[in-house]
Design a protein around this motif. Structure first.
Motif, PDB file in Angstrom:
ATOM      1  N   THR A  67      34.451  47.954  37.137  1.00  0.00           N
ATOM      2  CA  THR A  67      35.582  49.286  38.554  1.00  0.00           C
ATOM      3  C   THR A  67      34.678  50.233  39.520  1.00  0.00           C
ATOM      4  O   THR A  67      34.279  49.939  40.098  1.00  0.00           O
ATOM      5  CB  THR A  67      36.612  48.754  38.181  1.00  0.00           C
TER       6      THR A  67
ATOM      7  N   GLU B 126      39.840  42.306  36.871  1.00  0.00           N
ATOM      8  CA  GLU B 126      40.542  42.719  38.092  1.00  0.00           C
ATOM      9  C   GLU B 126      39.536  42.091  38.856  1.00  0.00           C
ATOM     10  O   GLU B 126      38.409  42.250  39.028  1.00  0.00           O
ATOM     11  CB  GLU B 126      40.375  43.881  38.187  1.00  0.00           C
TER      12      GLU B 126
ATOM     13  N   CYS C 187      45.698  35.499  33.759  1.00  0.00           N
ATOM     14  CA  CYS C 187      45.342  36.268  34.956  1.00  0.00           C
ATOM     15  C   CYS C 187      46.308  36.618  36.343  1.00  0.00           C
ATOM     16  O   CYS C 187      46.518  36.684  36.397  1.00  0.00           O
ATOM     17  CB  CYS C 187      44.243  35.726  35.493  1.00  0.00           C
TER      18      CYS C 187
ATOM     19  N   ARG D 277      46.734  41.278  38.588  1.00  0.00           N
ATOM     20  CA  ARG D 277      45.463  41.689  38.547  1.00  0.00           C
ATOM     21  C   ARG D 277      44.156  41.704  39.562  1.00  0.00           C
ATOM     22  O   ARG D 277      43.177  41.519  39.825  1.00  0.00           O
ATOM     23  CB  ARG D 277      44.514  42.658  38.027  1.00  0.00           C
TER      24      ARG D 277
END
Length: 283
Positions: free
Chosen positions: A29, A91, A113, A118
Motif C-alpha cells: 500500500t 487489499e 476476502c 478490502r
C-alpha cells in the motif's frame, strides 16, 4: 524435503504449517511506483500482487490458506511457502483468478476476502464465477472475463489471454496481460498445457515480462515447454512460478534456467523471491 527460510523481523505468528508475513500488505500500500513501470510481488504458486504508478493494486490467484491439504488422492499438498498476506487483510482494486482450481481460486481465501471487504472487485472466466458466488462475493462485485476481453482500471489495461486447459474439470483456463499506460506489459499465463497456439497468441501481445509455470505436473508446462514459450514470445524477462508450493507438484527453478540456456535464450531469467518487490520495466 521442506524449504527453509531465514526469518527476518517481518515474520511472525505460526499459522498451521507455515508463517504469516506481517506488514507486506502495508508495504504494498505504501510503496510508490515509478512512472512507466509496474511493481510485482510473488506470493507463491501463481499468486501475485501488482501495483501501478497510479496506485491501482491487482491480486492474481492468491492462495492464502492450506486448503489443498490433505489431498483426496494422497498427494503431499501441504503448503511449503509462508502465507505472506492474511486473506482478511488483502487489499486490491481487482482480484483476478485464472481458473477454478483450488490453488488459484481458493474458496478459503475468497471467503475471507469477501468478508474483509478490502477487495473492490473480482473477475475470472466461466468456472470461477460459481466459486466467487459460493464464497459470498456479491453479484455486483463479480465480473466475467475471457480471452481477448479487456478490463480498464485507470492506468491499467488487463487483457484476457488464451490458455490450454490442463484437465477436463475446468475448460475455461486463461491468463492475463497487464499493461500500464506508457510502460511495460506483464503476461501471467496461468496454468496451461503446451500448444503452438499458446505461443502464437502470447506473441501478439509482445509482453515485456512473462510469469509462467514450469512444474510440468498434471499437464502444466514443463521447464522445457516454458523455455520454448519464452524463446518464441521473446520477452525481456522470464519469471518462473508454480514450482514452490507443494512437494508433489514442484520443480527446481534452476532447471528452467538450464532449459533457457540450452535453447540459447540468454539474459531473461529472473527468479522471484517470495514477498520481495520486483520492478517490471519496458524492454
Amino acid at each position: 524435503m521442506r524449504y527453509s527460510w531465514a526469518l527476518g523481523p517481518r515474520w511472525s505468528t505460526h499459522y498451521q504449517h507455515g508463517w504469516i508475513m506481517t506488514g507486506l500488505m502495508a508495504e504494498i500500500t505504501a510503496t510508490p511506483v515509478a512512472k512507466g513501470t509496474l511493481a510485482l510481488w510473488f506470493l507463491g504458486q501463481n499468486g501475485w500482487m501488482i501495483k501501478s504508478p497510479a496506485g491501482k493494486v491487482l491480486a492474481v490467484d492468491p492462495y492464502l490458506s492450506n486448503s489443498c491439504h490433505p489431498s483426496r488422492r494422497g498427494l503431499d499438498l501441504d503448503r511449503r511457502v509462508p502465507i505472506l498476506v492474511t486473506p482478511e487483510a488483502l487489499e486490491a482494486d481487482l482480484l483476478l483468478c485464472t481458473h477454478s482450481h483450488k490453488d488459484h481460486a481458493d474458496p478459503a481465501t475468497l471467503c475471507a476476502c469477501a468478508r474483509g471487504g478490502r477487495v473492490k472487485a473480482f473477475a475470472g472466466p466461466g468456472d470461477t464465477q460459481a466459486v466467487f458466488a459460493a464464497a459470498g462475493v456479491a453479484e455486483s462485485q463479480r465480473g466475467l472475463t475471457w480471452p481477448n476481453h479487456e478490463i480498464f482500471l485507470e492506468d491499467l489495461k488487463v487483457t484476457g489471454t488464451f490458455a490450454l486447459p490442463t484437465d477436463a474439470g475446468d475448460l475455461t483456463h486463461m491468463g492475463f496481460v497487464i499493461q500500464v499506460d506508457g510502460g511495460p506489459s506483464l503476461w501471467i499465463t496461468g496454468d496451461t498445457a503446451w500448444c503452438d497456439l499458446l505461443a502464437e497468441a502470447g506473441a501478439r501481445h509482445q509482453p515485456d515480462a512473462i510469469c509462467l509455470p514450469i512444474n510440468g505436473g498434471y499437464a502444466n508446462l514443463s521447464h522445457w515447454d516454458a523455455a520454448e514459450l519464452v524463446r518464441r514470445v521473446a520477452p525481456a524477462q522470464a519469471i518462473p512460478c508454480h514450482w514452490d508450493m507443494f512437494a508433489d507438484n514442484s520443480c527446481p527453478p534452476h532447471l528452467f534456467e538450464a532449459s533457457l540456456k540450452v535453447k540459447e535464450v540468454r539474459g531473461v531469467y529472473r527468479l522471484p523471491e517470495h514477498g520481495r518487490k520486483m520492478v517490471i520495466e519496458p524492454r
